[in-house]
Scaffold this active site. Structure first.
Site, PDB file in Angstrom:
ATOM      1  N   CYS A  30       0.899  -0.887   0.006  1.00 48.69           N
ATOM      2  CA  CYS A  30       0.081   0.052  -0.297  1.00 48.69           C
ATOM      3  C   CYS A  30       0.923   1.100   0.286  1.00 48.69           C
ATOM      4  CB  CYS A  30      -0.682  -0.143   1.449  1.00 48.69           C
ATOM      5  SG  CYS A  30      -1.793   1.234   1.335  1.00 48.69           S
ATOM      6  N   CYS A  33       0.170   4.379   2.223  1.00 45.44           N
ATOM      7  CA  CYS A  33       0.184   2.872   3.977  1.00 45.44           C
ATOM      8  C   CYS A  33       1.930   3.670   4.548  1.00 45.44           C
ATOM      9  CB  CYS A  33       0.100   1.329   4.338  1.00 45.44           C
ATOM     10  SG  CYS A  33      -1.433   1.418   3.869  1.00 45.44           S
TER      11      CYS A  33
END
Length: 106
Positions: A30, A33
């Site tokens: 991600c 993230c």
């Protein structure tokens, strides 16, 4: 560094904590993230001893992500006395996370 939290340790580390807990639900693939990760690590160092700061890899640990309705990552949940008292979905400035912890430390 933020503490790695797993499904096996979540209850002990997060739900039974006597301190505020900030939990970053994330995954290695991600992109957003990876933007939030260093912020969470900084907060972990700054709040050492005052709050618990941890990360849950949702690919490896899906039980509590599902339980708390984490549909998008990164999602950062703030817990007090085993209850969710804050939620931030997506990337946010560091101040958003620290304000949530500070409010519980007063």
């Amino acid at each position: 560094m933020a503490q790695a939290i797993t499904d096996a340790t979540f209850e002990e580390v997060v739900l039974k904590s006597d301190k505020p807990v900030l939990v970053d639900f994330w995954a290695a693939w991600c992109g957003p993230c990876r933007m939030v990760g260093p912020i969470i690590d900084q907060i972990s160092e700054e709040y050492d001893g005052k709050a618990v700061v941890g990360k849950v890899d949702v690919d490896a640990n899906q039980e509590f992500a599902a339980k708390y309705g984490v549909r998008n990552i990164p999602t950062v949940l703030v817990f007090q006395n085993g209850e969710v008292v804050g939620r931030q979905v997506g990337v946010a400035p560091k101040q958003n996370y620290t304000d949530a912890i500070d409010a519980l430390l007063k």
